[in-house]
Design a protein around this motif. Structure first.
Motif, PDB file in Angstrom:
ATOM      1  N   MET A   1     -27.523  -0.225  27.906  1.00 49.88           N
ATOM      2  CA  MET A   1     -26.647   0.903  27.661  1.00 49.88           C
ATOM      3  C   MET A   1     -25.709   1.143  28.844  1.00 49.88           C
ATOM      4  O   MET A   1     -24.558   1.459  28.646  1.00 49.88           O
ATOM      5  N   LYS A   2     -26.247   0.986  30.064  1.00 50.23           N
ATOM      6  CA  LYS A   2     -25.410   1.183  31.253  1.00 50.23           C
ATOM      7  C   LYS A   2     -24.251   0.201  31.260  1.00 50.23           C
ATOM      8  O   LYS A   2     -23.131   0.555  31.614  1.00 50.23           O
ATOM      9  N   LEU A   3     -24.538  -1.029  30.865  1.00 52.51           N
ATOM     10  CA  LEU A   3     -23.506  -2.063  30.860  1.00 52.51           C
ATOM     11  C   LEU A   3     -22.372  -1.692  29.903  1.00 52.51           C
ATOM     12  O   LEU A   3     -21.196  -1.887  30.215  1.00 52.51           O
ATOM     13  N   TYR A   4     -22.735  -1.141  28.743  1.00 52.45           N
ATOM     14  CA  TYR A   4     -21.718  -0.719  27.786  1.00 52.45           C
ATOM     15  C   TYR A   4     -20.896   0.439  28.332  1.00 52.45           C
ATOM     16  O   TYR A   4     -19.686   0.508  28.104  1.00 52.45           O
ATOM     17  N   LEU A   5     -21.512   1.339  29.061  1.00 49.80           N
ATOM     18  CA  LEU A   5     -20.765   2.446  29.663  1.00 49.80           C
ATOM     19  C   LEU A   5     -19.783   1.942  30.715  1.00 49.80           C
ATOM     20  O   LEU A   5     -18.658   2.440  30.817  1.00 49.80           O
ATOM     21  N   PHE A   6     -20.175   0.931  31.479  1.00 52.06           N
ATOM     22  CA  PHE A   6     -19.243   0.311  32.429  1.00 52.06           C
ATOM     23  C   PHE A   6     -18.101  -0.367  31.679  1.00 52.06           C
ATOM     24  O   PHE A   6     -16.946  -0.322  32.096  1.00 52.06           O
ATOM     25  N   TRP A   7     -18.438  -1.011  30.564  1.00 51.95           N
ATOM     26  CA  TRP A   7     -17.425  -1.663  29.729  1.00 51.95           C
ATOM     27  C   TRP A   7     -16.420  -0.621  29.232  1.00 51.95           C
ATOM     28  O   TRP A   7     -15.210  -0.854  29.267  1.00 51.95           O
ATOM     29  N   LEU A   8     -16.915   0.526  28.774  1.00 53.89           N
ATOM     30  CA  LEU A   8     -16.028   1.584  28.288  1.00 53.89           C
ATOM     31  C   LEU A   8     -15.184   2.187  29.411  1.00 53.89           C
ATOM     32  O   LEU A   8     -14.042   2.574  29.187  1.00 53.89           O
ATOM     33  N   ALA A   9     -15.735   2.248  30.613  1.00 52.36           N
ATOM     34  CA  ALA A   9     -14.957   2.757  31.748  1.00 52.36           C
ATOM     35  C   ALA A   9     -13.782   1.822  32.029  1.00 52.36           C
ATOM     36  O   ALA A   9     -12.663   2.274  32.286  1.00 52.36           O
ATOM     37  N   GLY A  10     -14.035   0.533  31.965  1.00 54.04           N
ATOM     38  CA  GLY A  10     -12.942  -0.426  32.135  1.00 54.04           C
ATOM     39  C   GLY A  10     -11.966  -0.359  30.976  1.00 54.04           C
ATOM     40  O   GLY A  10     -10.753  -0.505  31.151  1.00 54.04           O
ATOM     41  N   ASP A  11     -12.485  -0.111  29.795  1.00 52.93           N
ATOM     42  CA  ASP A  11     -11.651   0.011  28.604  1.00 52.93           C
ATOM     43  C   ASP A  11     -10.760   1.251  28.682  1.00 52.93           C
ATOM     44  O   ASP A  11      -9.674   1.284  28.106  1.00 52.93           O
ATOM     45  N   ALA A  12     -11.206   2.260  29.396  1.00 59.22           N
ATOM     46  CA  ALA A  12     -10.406   3.480  29.556  1.00 59.22           C
ATOM     47  C   ALA A  12      -9.074   3.187  30.246  1.00 59.22           C
ATOM     48  O   ALA A  12      -8.090   3.896  30.024  1.00 59.22           O
ATOM     49  N   VAL A  13      -9.034   2.145  31.039  1.00 62.86           N
ATOM     50  CA  VAL A  13      -7.789   1.756  31.705  1.00 62.86           C
ATOM     51  C   VAL A  13      -6.732   1.393  30.663  1.00 62.86           C
ATOM     52  O   VAL A  13      -5.562   1.772  30.792  1.00 62.86           O
ATOM     53  N   THR A  14      -7.127   0.673  29.607  1.00 63.63           N
ATOM     54  CA  THR A  14      -6.155   0.324  28.573  1.00 63.63           C
ATOM     55  C   THR A  14      -5.682   1.568  27.824  1.00 63.63           C
ATOM     56  O   THR A  14      -4.520   1.635  27.425  1.00 63.63           O
ATOM     57  N   LEU A  15      -6.549   2.544  27.685  1.00 65.06           N
ATOM     58  CA  LEU A  15      -6.151   3.806  27.065  1.00 65.06           C
ATOM     59  C   LEU A  15      -5.108   4.522  27.933  1.00 65.06           C
ATOM     60  O   LEU A  15      -4.123   5.045  27.428  1.00 65.06           O
ATOM     61  N   ILE A  16      -5.306   4.514  29.227  1.00 65.32           N
ATOM     62  CA  ILE A  16      -4.346   5.136  30.149  1.00 65.32           C
ATOM     63  C   ILE A  16      -3.000   4.423  30.082  1.00 65.32           C
ATOM     64  O   ILE A  16      -1.947   5.066  30.068  1.00 65.32           O
ATOM     65  N   PHE A  17      -3.020   3.074  29.998  1.00 64.95           N
ATOM     66  CA  PHE A  17      -1.767   2.326  29.852  1.00 64.95           C
ATOM     67  C   PHE A  17      -1.057   2.714  28.560  1.00 64.95           C
ATOM     68  O   PHE A  17       0.170   2.839  28.529  1.00 64.95           O
ATOM     69  N   GLY A  18      -1.818   2.912  27.491  1.00 64.37           N
ATOM     70  CA  GLY A  18      -1.228   3.312  26.216  1.00 64.37           C
ATOM     71  C   GLY A  18      -0.590   4.685  26.281  1.00 64.37           C
ATOM     72  O   GLY A  18       0.510   4.896  25.776  1.00 64.37           O
ATOM     73  N   ILE A  19      -1.261   5.613  26.923  1.00 66.28           N
ATOM     74  CA  ILE A  19      -0.703   6.967  27.071  1.00 66.28           C
ATOM     75  C   ILE A  19       0.564   6.921  27.934  1.00 66.28           C
ATOM     76  O   ILE A  19       1.569   7.566  27.615  1.00 66.28           O
ATOM     77  N   TYR A  20       0.511   6.128  28.998  1.00 65.56           N
ATOM     78  CA  TYR A  20       1.688   5.986  29.856  1.00 65.56           C
ATOM     79  C   TYR A  20       2.871   5.406  29.065  1.00 65.56           C
ATOM     80  O   TYR A  20       3.993   5.897  29.171  1.00 65.56           O
ATOM     81  N   ALA A  21       2.608   4.373  28.266  1.00 65.49           N
ATOM     82  CA  ALA A  21       3.671   3.759  27.472  1.00 65.49           C
ATOM     83  C   ALA A  21       4.220   4.744  26.450  1.00 65.49           C
ATOM     84  O   ALA A  21       5.423   4.793  26.202  1.00 65.49           O
ATOM     85  N   TRP A  22       3.360   5.554  25.857  1.00 63.87           N
ATOM     86  CA  TRP A  22       3.790   6.520  24.844  1.00 63.87           C
ATOM     87  C   TRP A  22       4.715   7.579  25.456  1.00 63.87           C
ATOM     88  O   TRP A  22       5.681   8.005  24.834  1.00 63.87           O
ATOM     89  N   LEU A  23       4.437   7.985  26.677  1.00 66.19           N
ATOM     90  CA  LEU A  23       5.208   9.056  27.318  1.00 66.19           C
ATOM     91  C   LEU A  23       6.370   8.561  28.175  1.00 66.19           C
ATOM     92  O   LEU A  23       7.166   9.382  28.645  1.00 66.19           O
ATOM     93  N   ALA A  24       6.489   7.272  28.384  1.00 64.88           N
ATOM     94  CA  ALA A  24       7.499   6.722  29.302  1.00 64.88           C
ATOM     95  C   ALA A  24       8.920   6.943  28.780  1.00 64.88           C
ATOM     96  O   ALA A  24       9.173   6.905  27.581  1.00 64.88           O
ATOM     97  N   LYS A  25       9.812   7.174  29.712  1.00 69.68           N
ATOM     98  CA  LYS A  25      11.231   7.370  29.383  1.00 69.68           C
ATOM     99  C   LYS A  25      12.021   6.073  29.516  1.00 69.68           C
ATOM    100  O   LYS A  25      13.140   5.978  29.025  1.00 69.68           O
ATOM    101  N   GLU A  26      11.456   5.086  30.207  1.00 68.81           N
ATOM    102  CA  GLU A  26      12.080   3.769  30.351  1.00 68.81           C
ATOM    103  C   GLU A  26      11.217   2.755  29.622  1.00 68.81           C
ATOM    104  O   GLU A  26      10.017   2.969  29.448  1.00 68.81           O
ATOM    105  N   PRO A  27      11.801   1.642  29.200  1.00 67.55           N
ATOM    106  CA  PRO A  27      11.004   0.626  28.501  1.00 67.55           C
ATOM    107  C   PRO A  27       9.869   0.104  29.385  1.00 67.55           C
ATOM    108  O   PRO A  27      10.065  -0.163  30.565  1.00 67.55           O
TER     109      PRO A  27
END
Length: 104
Positions: A1-27
């Motif tokens: 279970m701990k390993l999956y939580l670490f996996w999700l923490a790393g996966d959160a980075v892709t979520l942050i990139f998605g939010i950044y892309a959604w809000l960005a004013k430049e391409p």
């Protein structure tokens, strides 16, 4: 279970990139930030790239599910190979997005 939580923490980075892309004013670019790109509709292009990041987040979370059963599970092969194939698919999809919106 701990390993999956670490996996999700790393996966959160892709979520942050998605939010950044959604809000960005430049391409924004999918795999490089250093190069500038000219697109015909910045908002539509960024939304398409953001959706790609969000789908990658979901895909990686699903592919990480075998990690719940433990590190020595045979299902880890699904996680490894699935991540490789998912990366290749998303590179191909981004190439199509870029071709659709890019102005040469």
């Amino acid at each position: 279970m701990k390993l999956y939580l670490f996996w999700l923490a790393g996966d959160a980075v892709t979520l942050i990139f998605g939010i950044y892309a959604w809000l960005a004013k430049e391409p924004v670019r999918f795999w490089t930030v250093g190069q500038k790109i000219q697109v015909n509709s910045i908002k539509k292009y960024n939304r398409a790239v953001a959706k790609l990041w969000f789908l990658l987040t979901i895909g990686l979370a699903v592919l990480g599910l075998p990690l719940i059963s433990g590190q020595n599970s045979a299902w880890i092969v699904v996680t490894i190979l699935g991540t490789v194939f998912l990366s290749i698919i998303f590179m191909a999809v981004y190439t199509r997005i870029e071709k659709k919106y890019r102005v040469f």
